[in-house]
Design a protein around this motif. Structure first.
Motif, short mmCIF file in Angstrom:
data_model
loop_
_atom_site.label_atom_id
_atom_site.label_comp_id
_atom_site.label_asym_id
_atom_site.label_seq_id
_atom_site.Cartn_x
_atom_site.Cartn_y
_atom_site.Cartn_z
N ASP A 97 -108.39 -53.12 -61.68
CA ASP A 97 -107.60 -53.58 -62.83
C ASP A 97 -107.70 -52.61 -64.01
O ASP A 97 -106.92 -52.71 -64.96
N PHE A 98 -108.68 -51.72 -63.98
CA PHE A 98 -108.86 -50.78 -65.09
C PHE A 98 -107.82 -49.68 -64.96
O PHE A 98 -108.03 -48.64 -64.33
N LYS A 99 -106.64 -49.90 -65.57
CA LYS A 99 -105.56 -48.93 -65.39
C LYS A 99 -104.63 -48.80 -66.60
O LYS A 99 -103.67 -48.06 -66.56
N GLU A 100 -104.94 -49.53 -67.67
CA GLU A 100 -104.01 -49.54 -68.80
C GLU A 100 -104.44 -48.59 -69.93
O GLU A 100 -105.63 -48.52 -70.28
N ILE A 101 -103.46 -47.89 -70.48
CA ILE A 101 -103.69 -47.06 -71.67
C ILE A 101 -102.65 -47.48 -72.70
O ILE A 101 -101.46 -47.16 -72.56
N SER A 102 -103.10 -48.24 -73.69
CA SER A 102 -102.19 -48.74 -74.72
C SER A 102 -102.15 -47.74 -75.87
O SER A 102 -103.10 -47.62 -76.64
N MET A 103 -101.09 -46.96 -75.94
CA MET A 103 -100.93 -46.02 -77.05
C MET A 103 -99.46 -45.76 -77.29
O MET A 103 -98.66 -45.76 -76.36
N GLY A 104 -99.12 -45.57 -78.58
CA GLY A 104 -97.75 -45.31 -78.97
C GLY A 104 -97.17 -46.44 -79.79
O GLY A 104 -97.24 -47.60 -79.40
N MET A 105 -96.62 -46.08 -80.97
CA MET A 105 -96.00 -47.02 -81.90
C MET A 105 -94.61 -46.47 -82.24
O MET A 105 -94.15 -45.51 -81.64
N SER A 106 -93.94 -47.11 -83.20
CA SER A 106 -92.55 -46.70 -83.49
C SER A 106 -92.38 -45.20 -83.69
O SER A 106 -91.43 -44.61 -83.18
N GLU A 107 -93.30 -44.58 -84.41
CA GLU A 107 -93.11 -43.18 -84.79
C GLU A 107 -93.60 -42.19 -83.74
O GLU A 107 -93.25 -41.01 -83.80
N ASP A 108 -94.43 -42.65 -82.81
CA ASP A 108 -95.03 -41.65 -81.91
C ASP A 108 -94.97 -42.04 -80.43
O ASP A 108 -95.58 -41.38 -79.60
N TYR A 109 -94.19 -43.08 -80.09
CA TYR A 109 -94.24 -43.53 -78.68
C TYR A 109 -93.72 -42.51 -77.66
O TYR A 109 -94.27 -42.43 -76.55
N PRO A 110 -92.71 -41.67 -78.01
CA PRO A 110 -92.31 -40.69 -76.99
C PRO A 110 -93.44 -39.71 -76.63
O PRO A 110 -93.61 -39.36 -75.46
N ILE A 111 -94.22 -39.34 -77.64
CA ILE A 111 -95.35 -38.44 -77.38
C ILE A 111 -96.39 -39.15 -76.52
O ILE A 111 -96.93 -38.60 -75.55
N ALA A 112 -96.66 -40.43 -76.86
CA ALA A 112 -97.66 -41.20 -76.12
C ALA A 112 -97.28 -41.31 -74.64
O ALA A 112 -98.13 -41.18 -73.76
N ILE A 113 -96.00 -41.54 -74.39
CA ILE A 113 -95.56 -41.70 -73.00
C ILE A 113 -95.73 -40.39 -72.23
O ILE A 113 -96.18 -40.37 -71.10
N ASN A 114 -95.44 -39.29 -72.89
CA ASN A 114 -95.68 -37.98 -72.25
C ASN A 114 -97.13 -37.76 -71.91
O ASN A 114 -97.47 -37.05 -70.97
N GLU A 115 -98.02 -38.38 -72.68
CA GLU A 115 -99.46 -38.19 -72.45
C GLU A 115 -100.04 -39.26 -71.54
O GLU A 115 -101.26 -39.36 -71.39
N GLY A 116 -99.21 -40.13 -70.99
CA GLY A 116 -99.72 -41.06 -69.97
C GLY A 116 -99.88 -42.51 -70.41
O GLY A 116 -100.57 -43.29 -69.75
N SER A 117 -99.27 -42.89 -71.51
CA SER A 117 -99.35 -44.29 -71.95
C SER A 117 -98.78 -45.24 -70.90
O SER A 117 -97.79 -44.92 -70.22
N THR A 118 -99.39 -46.42 -70.77
CA THR A 118 -98.83 -47.45 -69.89
C THR A 118 -98.30 -48.65 -70.67
O THR A 118 -97.66 -49.53 -70.11
N MET A 119 -98.61 -48.69 -71.98
CA MET A 119 -98.13 -49.76 -72.84
C MET A 119 -97.84 -49.19 -74.22
O MET A 119 -98.71 -48.52 -74.79
N VAL A 120 -96.65 -49.44 -74.76
CA VAL A 120 -96.36 -49.03 -76.13
C VAL A 120 -96.20 -50.28 -77.00
O VAL A 120 -95.69 -51.30 -76.55
N ARG A 121 -96.68 -50.18 -78.23
CA ARG A 121 -96.64 -51.32 -79.17
C ARG A 121 -95.68 -50.96 -80.30
O ARG A 121 -96.00 -50.16 -81.17
N ILE A 122 -94.49 -51.55 -80.26
CA ILE A 122 -93.45 -51.12 -81.18
C ILE A 122 -92.95 -52.27 -82.04
O ILE A 122 -92.53 -53.31 -81.53
N GLY A 123 -93.03 -52.09 -83.36
CA GLY A 123 -92.61 -53.12 -84.29
C GLY A 123 -91.37 -52.75 -85.06
O GLY A 123 -90.26 -53.25 -84.80
N SER A 124 -91.51 -51.84 -86.03
CA SER A 124 -90.41 -51.58 -86.96
C SER A 124 -89.15 -51.03 -86.28
O SER A 124 -88.04 -51.31 -86.72
N LYS A 125 -89.29 -50.30 -85.20
CA LYS A 125 -88.10 -49.78 -84.50
C LYS A 125 -87.34 -50.89 -83.75
O LYS A 125 -86.23 -50.65 -83.27
#
Ligand SMILES: *Cc1c(COP(=O)(O)O)cnc(C)c1O
Length: 225
Positions: A187-215
Motif C-alpha cells: 500500500d506504500f505507493k502514494e506521493i502527494s505533491m503539487g498544488m494550483s501553481e506547481d502541479y504540472p511540475i509535480a506530475i513530471n516528478e512522479g506525483s500520484t496525488m495533486v491537491r488543487i484549490g484555487s484553480k
C-alpha cells in the motif's frame, strides 16, 4: 467561477493515474456540490471541525482528505469520515490517530509529511527525525494506522528549477523509505505533491496525488470566514 470547466481543464493536464483532490477549504457547501455534480469525489480540507461539519452535510460517497496541520486534540473529530490524512508530522500525532481509530474500530490511512522546502513555518519531518520515529517499537506496533506514502509542499517561488528539485527530492525520499521501511507494504505507493501553481511540475516528478484549490474554486477569501 466555472468549476466544471476548471475541473475539465485540470483533468486534461494530469495523467490518468494521478488522483485529483479538490481543495475545498473555506468554500461553501454549494460550490462543493457543483464539483460533486461534475463527478468529483475527492475533497481536501485543512480544519478538523470544518471537515467534520461538511462531511455531515454532503453525500457519503465523498472521500475526505485532511491536508493541514492537525492538532492531536482535533483528531477525534475527523476519524469517522476521513479517507486519508496527508499531514502526519509527529509520533505524538500518530499515537492519537491510532488511539482514535481503534475506538472507532477502523483503520486510518496516512501519509508522512516531509519538509522539502526548508522554509520557516512549514510543517513536516526531516528525514533523520522520521527514520528515528519509524524505528520505534511504538510505531511498529500500530494496528489501526496505515502509512501509504508521503506528502510534501514545495516552496512558494517563481523559480521552477527549485520547485522541480524539491519534488525530485521527495520522490527520492519516498524510494529510500520504501526500501528501508515499507518494502513489504504494497500500500506504500502514494506521493502527494503539487498544488494550483506547481502541479504540472509535480506530475513530471512522479506525483500520484495533486491537491488543487484555487484553480478549481477561485481564490480564497479568508476575511469572509
Ligand atoms: C490550501 C492547500 C492546497 C491547495 O492550494 P491551492 O494553491 O489553492 O491549489 C494544497 N495543499 C495544502 C496542504 C493546502 O493547505
Amino acid at each position: 467561477m466555472d468549476i466544471e470547466n476548471n475541473l475539465r481543464h485540470i483533468k486534461e493536464n494530469i495523467l490518468d493515474n494521478v488522483k485529483l483532490i479538490a481543495v475545498s477549504k473555506t468554500k461553501p457547501i454549494e460550490l462543493i456540490y457543483q464539483a460533486y455534480n461534475c463527478g468529483q469525489r475527492d475533497f481536501g480540507e485543512n480544519k478538523a471541525l470544518e471537515l467534520r461539519d461538511k462531511a455531515e452535510l454532503l453525500p457519503k460517497d465523498i472521500q475526505w482528505h485532511f491536508i493541514g496541520h492537525l492538532q492531536t486534540n482535533k483528531v477525534k473529530y475527523i476519524i469517522p469520515s476521513i479517507s486519508l490524512i496527508h499531514s502526519v508530522d509527529s509520533l505524538k500525532l500518530m499515537k492519537e490517530i491510532e488511539k482514535q481509530s481503534s475506538k472507532f474500530n477502523k483503520t486510518t490511512s496516512c501519509l508522512l509529511q516531509i519538509d522539502i522546502a526548508n522554509e520557516e513555518n512549514k510543517f513536516g519531518f526531516d528525514l533523520k527525525e522520521l527514520k528515528e520515529v519509524l524505528n520505534t517499537t511504538k510505531f511498529k506496533g500500530f494496528k489501526n494506522l496505515k502509512i501509504i506514502g508521503v506528502m510534501g509542499m514545495g516552496s512558494i517561488t517563481e523559480d521552477k528549477n527549485k520547485t522541480k528539485s524539491e519534488f525530485a527530492q521527495l520522490k527520492d525520499y519516498f524510494n529510500k523509505l520504501k526500501q528501508e521501511f515499507f518494502a513489504d507494504n504494497n500500500d506504500f505507493k502514494e506521493i502527494s505533491m503539487g498544488m494550483s501553481e506547481d502541479y504540472p511540475i509535480a506530475i513530471n516528478e512522479g506525483s500520484t496525488m495533486v491537491r488543487i484549490g484555487s484553480k478549481i474554486f477561485g481564490e480564497r477569501d479568508y476575511n469572509n470566514n
